[in-house]
Design an enzyme around this catalytic site. Structure first.
Site, PDB file in Angstrom:
ATOM      1  N   ASP A  30      -7.679 -14.160 -37.092  1.00  9.92           N
ATOM      2  CA  ASP A  30      -7.664 -13.400 -38.347  1.00  9.92           C
ATOM      3  C   ASP A  30      -8.879 -13.861 -39.154  1.00  9.92           C
ATOM      4  O   ASP A  30      -8.901 -14.950 -39.709  1.00  9.92           O
ATOM      5  CB  ASP A  30      -6.368 -13.669 -39.101  1.00  9.92           C
ATOM      6  CG  ASP A  30      -6.305 -12.969 -40.458  1.00  9.92           C
ATOM      7  OD1 ASP A  30      -7.297 -12.314 -40.849  1.00  9.92           O
ATOM      8  OD2 ASP A  30      -5.275 -13.092 -41.142  1.00  9.92           O
ATOM      9  N   HIS A  53      -1.209 -15.907 -42.760  1.00 12.96           N
ATOM     10  CA  HIS A  53      -0.747 -14.774 -43.558  1.00 12.96           C
ATOM     11  C   HIS A  53       0.358 -14.079 -42.765  1.00 12.96           C
ATOM     12  O   HIS A  53       0.367 -14.095 -41.532  1.00 12.96           O
ATOM     13  CB  HIS A  53      -1.935 -13.834 -43.791  1.00 12.96           C
ATOM     14  CG  HIS A  53      -1.688 -12.717 -44.749  1.00 12.96           C
ATOM     15  ND1 HIS A  53      -0.946 -11.601 -44.428  1.00 12.96           N
ATOM     16  CD2 HIS A  53      -2.118 -12.522 -46.025  1.00 12.96           C
ATOM     17  CE1 HIS A  53      -0.929 -10.781 -45.454  1.00 12.96           C
ATOM     18  NE2 HIS A  53      -1.622 -11.306 -46.441  1.00 12.96           N
ATOM     19  N   CYS A 102       1.748 -14.210 -49.478  1.00 11.37           N
ATOM     20  CA  CYS A 102       2.063 -13.713 -48.134  1.00 11.37           C
ATOM     21  C   CYS A 102       1.952 -14.837 -47.104  1.00 11.37           C
ATOM     22  O   CYS A 102       1.449 -14.643 -45.990  1.00 11.37           O
ATOM     23  CB  CYS A 102       1.154 -12.542 -47.747  1.00 11.37           C
ATOM     24  SG  CYS A 102       1.375 -11.077 -48.750  1.00 11.37           S
ATOM     25  N   GLN A 143     -10.643 -13.620 -44.308  1.00 11.80           N
ATOM     26  CA  GLN A 143     -11.243 -14.443 -45.367  1.00 11.80           C
ATOM     27  C   GLN A 143     -12.576 -15.028 -44.939  1.00 11.80           C
ATOM     28  O   GLN A 143     -13.385 -15.425 -45.794  1.00 11.80           O
ATOM     29  CB  GLN A 143     -10.285 -15.577 -45.752  1.00 11.80           C
ATOM     30  CG  GLN A 143      -8.935 -15.129 -46.287  1.00 11.80           C
ATOM     31  CD  GLN A 143      -9.034 -14.438 -47.632  1.00 11.80           C
ATOM     32  OE1 GLN A 143      -9.984 -14.601 -48.383  1.00 11.80           O
ATOM     33  NE2 GLN A 143      -8.021 -13.653 -47.957  1.00 11.80           N
ATOM     34  N   LYS A 185     -11.833  -6.842 -48.622  1.00  8.61           N
ATOM     35  CA  LYS A 185     -12.215  -8.182 -49.069  1.00  8.61           C
ATOM     36  C   LYS A 185     -13.728  -8.388 -48.958  1.00  8.61           C
ATOM     37  O   LYS A 185     -14.260  -9.410 -49.395  1.00  8.61           O
ATOM     38  CB  LYS A 185     -11.482  -9.237 -48.247  1.00  8.61           C
ATOM     39  CG  LYS A 185      -9.966  -9.168 -48.372  1.00  8.61           C
ATOM     40  CD  LYS A 185      -9.285 -10.250 -47.552  1.00  8.61           C
ATOM     41  CE  LYS A 185      -7.787 -10.005 -47.417  1.00  8.61           C
ATOM     42  NZ  LYS A 185      -7.064 -10.138 -48.689  1.00  8.61           N
TER      43      LYS A 185
END
Length: 407
Positions: A203, A125, A366, A206, A229
Site C-alpha cells: 500500500d 489501514h 481507519c 502515503q 493524496k
C-alpha cells in the site's frame, strides 16, 4: 521538464482552497494525509476536459474520442513513469482501496487454498486488512497478524522472520503508515518474502507523495496508490502489478471495453490492463492525475521534503513539553505528527483547533488494530504538506496549547 526551486509562497498561490477562512480565521490545512488540496492546473484540467474534450475512450472513431483515448493512454504512461513501472502493469482504479480489493478477488481468490496464510501488518489501514479477511473466508486461508512493537511503533522484524513460513503466500504491508508516518523497510521485506516464495502487496498511498518510488527496483509484485493524496481528485488511483501476474489473473468486473467477443456461448477477454477496466472509466480523473504528477515533478521534491521535515521539527519542539501530551511513534523527518493528551478526548482537541481555523484529523484513522496495539482509543494526527508554512505551524502550536489549557 525544468524543475523549479522550492518556493512555498509560489506553491501556495497554486492552491485557491488555502485562501478561505474557517470560523472567521484563515484556514490552516493540516490534514493532507487524509486528502491533499488541489492545484489550479489540476482543477483546470478537469474543467477543460468537460468543457471542450468530453468523450468516451476506446469507443467510436470520431475525433473527440480519438483524442480522449490518446490522452487517456498517455496519462497511463505518465503514471507508469512516475513509479518506474511498465505501462502494461498499470490498471486504473478508483483508488488504493479498490486496487487492493481487485488483487484480493482476482489474484488471491484464484490462488489461495485452505491452510494458506496471508501475513498482514498490524499498522495497516483497514483497506489493506478487510479485503484479506474477506478472501480468507472465501478460500479457507488464514490472515496472520504481523505485530507492531508498541514502544517504537515499528514492525517487529524478528516476529516477521518467525511468522514467515512455507504456508505464507501473500504479505500485505504499507510502505508508509498513515497514522505515524513510519517508513517500513519495504526492500528487506520484499527480498525475504520472495526468498520464501510469497507475493508482496504494498500500500503506497502515503509513500508516493514523499519519496521517489520505483517498483522495478523494489521488485514489488503489486503496488497501489490513490490520486487524491497526490494533489489529484478523488475517485482515481492506480494498481501496479507485474505484467505476468496480471496476465494470469481473471477479470474482476464484467462489462464493456474489457471483452474481445461476447456471445451467449461464452465470452473472451482482452489482455491486461484493459481486462480489469470494465465500463466507462474516470477519464477526467486519469487526465487530472497525470496533470498532478506533472505538476509535482516540476517541483524541487528534495527541497519540498526538507521543508516538510523542518516544519515537523518546529511542531514537535513546540508541543513536546505540553503537560500530559504524548507523541505517538514519532518518526523524525516524516510529514506526520500524532499525539494524545491524557484525560482528554482527541475529538475535543480537534474541535477546538477547528474553531481556530486549523484542520487536523482525530479518531482511529481507519487503523483500529494499530490503535488497539498502542492501547489508545484514538489520537490527533497533524499531517504536513509542501504548501504549509512556518507561520501556520506556529498558529497550530498556539492552538494546541490553548486547547490543552481549556480542557
Amino acid at each position: 521538464m525544468m524543475t523549479q526551486p522550492f518556493d512555498v509562497d509560489a506553491i501556495r498561490r497554486d492552491f485557491p482552497s488555502l485562501e478561505q477562512r474557517i470560523h472567521g480565521q484563515p484556514l490552516v490545512y493540516l490534514d493532507s494525509a487524509a486528502t491533499s488540496q488541489k492545484p489550479l492546473s489540476v482543477i483546470q484540467c478537469i474543467n477543460d476536459y468537460y468543457s471542450g474534450a468530453n468523450a468516451n475512450v476506446h469507443r467510436g472513431s470520431h475525433s473527440l474520442t480519438a483524442s480522449a483515448t490518446q490522452r487517456f493512454e498517455t496519462a497511463r504512461q505518465t503514471v507508469a513513469d512516475f513509479i518506474g513501472a511498465s505501462v502494461k502493469g498499470i490498471v486504473w482504479t478508483r483508488g488504493a482501496t479498490e486496487a487492493l480489493n481487485l488483487i484480493a478477488q482476482s489474484y488471491a481468490r484464484q490462488t489461495l487454498q485452505a491452510g494458506d496464510e496471508i501475513l498482514v501488518s498490524e499498522m495497516e489501514h483497514h483497506a489493506n486488512i478487510v479485503p484479506w479477511q474477506m478472501v480468507a473466508e472465501q478460500t479457507g486461508a488464514k490472515v496472520v497478524k504481523w505485530p507492531v512493537d508498541p514502544e517504537t511503533c515499528q514492525l517487529d522484524l524478528s516476529a516477521f522472520d518467525t511468522l514467515l513460513n512455507h504456508k505464507t503466500k501473500i504479505i500485505a504491508v504499507a510502505h508508509v503508515s498513515n497514522v505515524t508516518g513510519t517508513r517500513n523497510p519495504i526492500e528487506n521485506i520484499i527480498d525475504k518474502a520472495h526468498a520464501n516464495g510469497a507475493v508482496v502487496v504494498v500500500d503506497g498511498a502515503q509513500a508516493v507523495v514523499h519519496e521517489q518510488v520505483c517498483v522495478n527496483t523494489l521488485n514489488a509484485d503489486f503496488y497501489v496508490f490513490s490520486g487524491h493524496k497526490l494533489f489529484a481528485p478523488a475517485g482515481i488511483g492506480a494498481l501496479y502489478g507485474k505484467p505476468a501476474l496480471l496476465e494470469a489473473m481473471p477479470p474482476w468486473h464484467g462489462g464493456g471495453k474489457m471483452v474481445e467477443n461476447v456471445s451467449f456461448d461464452g465470452t473472451t477477454y482482452v489482455t491486461s490492463p484493459a481486462k480489469f477496466e470494465a465500463g466507462t472509466p474516470n477519464v477526467a480523473g486519469a487526465l487530472a492525475l497525470a496533470e498532478a504528477i506533472n505538476w509535482f515533478n516540476n517541483l524541487d521534491r528534495k527541497g519540498a521534503e526538507q521543508h516538510i521535515a523542518s516544519l515537523q521539527s518546529q511542531l514537535i519542539d513546540g508541543i513536546k513539553d505540553i503537560e500530559d501530551l504524548s507523541l505517538i511513534g514519532l518518526q523524525q523527518g516524516a510529514s506526520v505528527v500524532a499525539f494524545h493528551v491524557d484525560g482528554v478526548h482527541n475529538s475535543d482537541i480537534a474541535t477546538l483547533l477547528d474553531q481556530q481555523g486549523i484542520a487536523v484529523r482525530s479518531g482511529q484513522h481507519c487503523a483500529h488494530p494499530l490503535m488497539n496495539a498502542l492501547r489508545l482509543n484514538g489520537c490527533v494526527r497533524i499531517s504536513i504538506a509542501l504548501y504549509n508554512t512556518a507561520d501556520e505551524i506556529e498558529r497550530c502550536i498556539a492552538a494546541i496549547k490553548k486547547a490543552c489549557d481549556l480542557l
